[in-house]
Design an enzyme around this catalytic site. Structure first.
Site, PDB file in Angstrom:
ATOM      1  N   SER A   1       1.604  -9.764  -1.007  1.00  0.00           N
ATOM      2  CA  SER A   1       1.258  -8.212  -0.803  1.00  0.00           C
ATOM      3  C   SER A   1       1.413  -7.720   0.470  1.00  0.00           C
ATOM      4  CB  SER A   1      -0.143  -8.114  -1.111  1.00  0.00           C
ATOM      5  OG  SER A   1      -1.042  -9.084  -0.312  1.00  0.00           O
TER       6      SER A   1
ATOM      7  N   GLU B   1      -9.505   6.069   3.347  1.00  0.00           N
ATOM      8  CA  GLU B   1     -10.447   4.878   3.914  1.00  0.00           C
ATOM      9  C   GLU B   1      -9.497   3.628   4.173  1.00  0.00           C
ATOM     10  OE1 GLU B   1      -9.717   5.262   0.742  1.00  0.00           O
ATOM     11  OE2 GLU B   1      -9.266   3.025   0.282  1.00  0.00           O
TER      12      GLU B   1
ATOM     13  N   LYS C   1       0.906  -1.325   0.103  1.00  0.00           N
ATOM     14  CA  LYS C   1       0.041  -0.020   0.132  1.00  0.00           C
ATOM     15  C   LYS C   1       0.913   1.260  -0.044  1.00  0.00           C
ATOM     16  CE  LYS C   1      -4.130  -1.898   0.472  1.00  0.00           C
ATOM     17  NZ  LYS C   1      -5.430  -1.665  -0.789  1.00  0.00           N
TER      18      LYS C   1
HETATM   19  C1  LIG Z   1      -1.689  -6.978   2.495  1.00  0.00           C
HETATM   20  C2  LIG Z   1      -2.858  -6.841   1.720  1.00  0.00           C
HETATM   21  N1  LIG Z   1      -2.925  -7.354   0.511  1.00  0.00           N
HETATM   22  C3  LIG Z   1      -4.173  -6.962  -0.154  1.00  0.00           C
HETATM   23  C4  LIG Z   1      -5.175  -6.137   0.031  1.00  0.00           C
HETATM   24  C5  LIG Z   1      -6.163  -5.688  -0.841  1.00  0.00           C
HETATM   25  O1  LIG Z   1      -5.971  -4.451  -1.830  1.00  0.00           O
HETATM   26  P1  LIG Z   1      -5.765  -4.537  -3.081  1.00  0.00           P
HETATM   27  O2  LIG Z   1      -6.627  -5.492  -3.908  1.00  0.00           O
HETATM   28  O3  LIG Z   1      -6.109  -3.076  -3.419  1.00  0.00           O
HETATM   29  O4  LIG Z   1      -4.429  -4.979  -3.446  1.00  0.00           O
HETATM   30  C6  LIG Z   1      -4.630  -5.260   1.199  1.00  0.00           C
HETATM   31  C7  LIG Z   1      -5.920  -4.282   1.610  1.00  0.00           C
HETATM   32  O5  LIG Z   1      -5.910  -3.871   2.739  1.00  0.00           O
HETATM   33  C8  LIG Z   1      -3.881  -5.958   2.048  1.00  0.00           C
HETATM   34  O6  LIG Z   1      -3.694  -5.070   3.393  1.00  0.00           O
END
Ligand SMILES: Cc1ncc(COP(=O)(O)O)c(C=O)c1O
Length: 393
Positions: free
Chosen positions: A377, A111, A89
């Protein structure tokens, strides 16, 4: 077929900007300036420098040997969990805080669902000395308590969203309401590839550093820039957009998006938007969203706060409808198991969102010589309570 946004922010039939009149000057100001600002050498220099020295990029591309052995294929993990603040993020919030400064804004709102975007926003606001208000659903405040504490330590005000399912969708509604009331001094840092144009495109561009790095790292390790598959979980879709970005136009690279099936696609408690969604408008964008036959948004559910969203970014709606992307849904139970497995096999505790992407390995068989890049992620620190309660640790 074009998989990027056109000038009006459309990905095929999805995207655009469906906004109240009051917000028009804000989004229009951003739309007119964002590409030009992002291309200014001074902007690029500051963005790249902060990604390197503050976020810790490039994040490693790690060959997960034991996981590869178990699934009899070659698996690489793109380690976004090693970014400062613990998830991808922050790539976007660094970009957007610099954008807000260029536009002369003095107050930031955001948000958050899992709290990762809230923490990443509070972090860059602390870094730049700018006031920060984060909206978060009451349910998410409870299930992501460590991140709430982090935001407060970083000097942000966390305001609870008390309506609807009291999760991400409702926090986004509150943030939009705030923006309507404070259109002049405030920049809204949206945390995913959702919202009105130009947000989905702007956020995808900031996150595209992920696939830019994968290309050069894979070239060094495997002698090719292109894996056979890139896999990422999709909430709104920003980590997936970043991991897919530089591969969108290469049909030799398979793109796999993993959504949250919650307690099962047909259980009535899920967030499998592409499969269950119909065309509609949410948070300023035309996309696929879960809704009742008369158009009321269905309350989503996932054990993972970051995937608990009834819509999906317009890029992903287009990837799904055009067939360019393969979309798979993973249940809470399968994601939790995959999270535990990665911890035990590789010594990496993933965020539950990322565990959804990992769980794909149980559902799809890859060839032994396939190169599969999974975007990890985020890290699982914020989810320890959920893991503890689920596995009775
Ligand atoms: C670690 C992590 N992965 C994935 C996501 C999903 O968001 P996005 O689909 O925008 O990557 C989030 C959302 O808070 C997250 O914290």
């Amino acid at each position: 077929m074009n998989y990027n946004a056109d000038e009006k922010g459309y990905y095929g039939e999805f995207g655009g900007a469906f906004i109240p009149e009051m917000l028009y000057p804000n989004t229009e100001e951003l739309r007119q300036n964002y590409i030009q600002i992002m291309e200014e050498p001074s902007f690029k220099k500051e963005f790249d420098q902060l990604l390197k020295d503050y976020v810790g990029r490039p994040t490693p591309l790690y060959h997960a040997k034991r996981l590869s052995e178990k699934y009899n294929t070659k698996i690489y993990l793109k380690r976004e969990d090693l970014c400062h603040t613990g998830a991808h993020k922050v790539n976007n919030t660094i970009g957007q805080i610099l954008m807000a400064k260029k536009l002369g804004k003095t107050r930031i709102i955001a948000e958050t669902g899992a709290g990762q975007h809230g923490v990443a926003t509070a972090t860059v606001c602390a870094l730049m000395g700018i006031q920060c208000v984060v909206y978060m659903g009451e349910i998410d405040i409870a299930r992501q308590a460590p991140n709430v504490a982090r935001m407060k330590m970083l000097g942000a005000e966390v305001r609870p969203a008390l309506s609807g399912s009291r999760t991400l969708k409702d926090a986004t509604n509150e943030a939009i309401r705030d923006w309507i009331n404070n259109p002049v001094d405030t920049h809204y840092i949206i945390g995913s590839v959702v919202g009105p144009h130009p947000y989905p495109d702007m956020v995808a561009r900031f996150q595209s550093v992920i696939s830019k790095e994968i290309k050069s790292q894979l070239k060094e390790k495997e002698g090719t820039e292109n894996p056979d598959y890139v896999v990422a979980c999709v909430g709104g879709g920003s980590n997936a957009a970043g991991a897919f970005y530089h591969y969108l136009d290469n049909p030799n690279v398979g793109i796999i998006a993993v959504e949250a099936a919650g307690k099962g696609i047909d259980s009535g408690e899920s967030a499998a938007t592409s499969v269950l969604g119909k065309v509609g408008i949410i948070h300023g964008s035309k996309t696929l969203l879960m809704q009742t036959p008369d158009g009321q948004i269905t309350e989503p559910y996932s054990i993972s706060a970051g995937l608990d969203y009834p819509g999906v970014g317009p890029m992903h709606a287009h990837l799904y409808r055009s067939g360019r992307g393969e979309f798979v849904s993973i249940t809470d139970d399968d994601a939790m198991k995959a999270g535990l497995l990665l911890s035990k096999l590789e010594g990496i505790i993933p965020a539950i969102e990322s565990s959804h992407a990992l769980a794909l390995l149980e559902h799809k068989t890859f060839k032994p010589d396939d190169i599969v890049v999974i975007n990890l992620s985020g890290r699982g620190d914020k989810d320890l309570d959920t893991y503890i309660n689920y596995f009775k640790l």
